[in-house]
Design a protein around this motif. Structure first.
Motif, mmCIF file in Angstrom:
data_model
loop_
_atom_site.group_PDB
_atom_site.id
_atom_site.type_symbol
_atom_site.label_atom_id
_atom_site.label_comp_id
_atom_site.label_asym_id
_atom_site.label_seq_id
_atom_site.Cartn_x
_atom_site.Cartn_y
_atom_site.Cartn_z
ATOM 1 N N VAL A 158 36.262 42.197 35.691
ATOM 2 C CA VAL A 158 36.535 43.620 35.852
ATOM 3 C C VAL A 158 35.404 44.226 36.670
ATOM 4 O O VAL A 158 34.226 44.114 36.308
ATOM 5 N N ASP A 208 39.248 35.802 44.653
ATOM 6 C CA ASP A 208 39.568 37.000 45.429
ATOM 7 C C ASP A 208 38.315 37.536 46.118
ATOM 8 O O ASP A 208 38.348 37.912 47.287
ATOM 9 N N ILE A 219 40.680 44.565 38.681
ATOM 10 C CA ILE A 219 40.556 43.224 38.123
ATOM 11 C C ILE A 219 40.793 42.246 39.258
ATOM 12 O O ILE A 219 41.826 42.304 39.926
ATOM 13 N N VAL A 220 39.815 41.393 39.481
ATOM 14 C CA VAL A 220 39.889 40.402 40.558
ATOM 15 C C VAL A 220 39.366 39.072 40.036
ATOM 16 O O VAL A 220 38.658 39.016 39.028
ATOM 17 N N SER A 221 39.696 38.019 40.740
ATOM 18 C CA SER A 221 39.106 36.718 40.421
ATOM 19 C C SER A 221 37.921 36.485 41.359
ATOM 20 O O SER A 221 37.782 37.158 42.383
ATOM 21 N N GLU A 255 38.951 30.863 39.642
ATOM 22 C CA GLU A 255 40.102 31.739 39.387
ATOM 23 C C GLU A 255 39.874 32.690 38.204
ATOM 24 O O GLU A 255 40.737 33.514 37.903
ATOM 25 N N GLU A 256 38.735 32.585 37.542
ATOM 26 C CA GLU A 256 38.433 33.479 36.419
ATOM 27 C C GLU A 256 38.462 34.929 36.883
ATOM 28 O O GLU A 256 37.943 35.279 37.931
ATOM 29 N N LYS A 257 39.072 35.776 36.076
ATOM 30 C CA LYS A 257 39.188 37.201 36.389
ATOM 31 C C LYS A 257 37.982 37.958 35.838
ATOM 32 O O LYS A 257 37.476 37.649 34.754
#
Length: 157
Positions: free
Chosen positions: A108, A124, A119-121, A104-106
């Motif tokens: 860039v 994602d 910005i996505v994890s 789940e870490e975001k």
């Protein structure tokens, strides 16, 4: 005395066998992880910038495919402040492992010209990868059987 010597010898043999099993277990775990990494890299390779979709900008400039294109640049096309390539295998492996784990870490992601930033994890990105790969598989034709081991279609990844 004889029973004690036999018992000690039996314990030594048992300990050596357990050590050998531990080594084999570690080797198998390493192979398993390498296989998972290879599958992810193959999926990314199949998806990113398909030449047959060159006229269809939707394939690489929008949605899931665009996220994967930016992720590919994030992983493999790092550059320093002077624009020189940064070849950081640790960064690559960390990013691929986090993708595999759908962390789940975001992060860039930025386009090469810097005009688009999202910005996505890693989760994602993993979802985008599975969606785009599934879409590609749905429209693909089976590979000819060349007598190789592994067989099956692309969904086997």
């Amino acid at each position: 005395d004889v029973a004690g010597m036999v018992a000690q010898r039996a314990f030594d043999e048992l300990s050596a066998a357990q050590t050998a099993v531990d080594r084999v277990d570690e080797a198998l775990a390493g192979e398993y992880e390498a296989g998972r990494t290879l599958r992810l890299l193959l999926k990314l390779g199949f998806i990113n910038e398909r030449p047959e979709f060159g006229v269809d900008r939707r394939w690489s400039e929008t949605g899931d495919n665009y996220v994967l294109k930016l992720f590919r640049d994030y992983v493999f096309h790092q550059a320093d402040g002077n624009g020189r390539p940064v070849m950081d295998l640790g960064h690559v492996m960390t990013a691929v492992n986090k993708l595999d784990a759908a962390d789940e870490e975001k992060i860039v992601l930025a386009s090469r010209d810097g005009k688009n930033i999202i910005i996505v994890s890693f989760a994602d990105v993993a979802r985008c990868l599975e969606n785009a790969y599934g879409e590609l598989c749905d429209g693909s034709v089976p590979a000819p059987d060349m007598g190789h081991v592994g067989g099956g279609g692309p969904r086997g990844f």
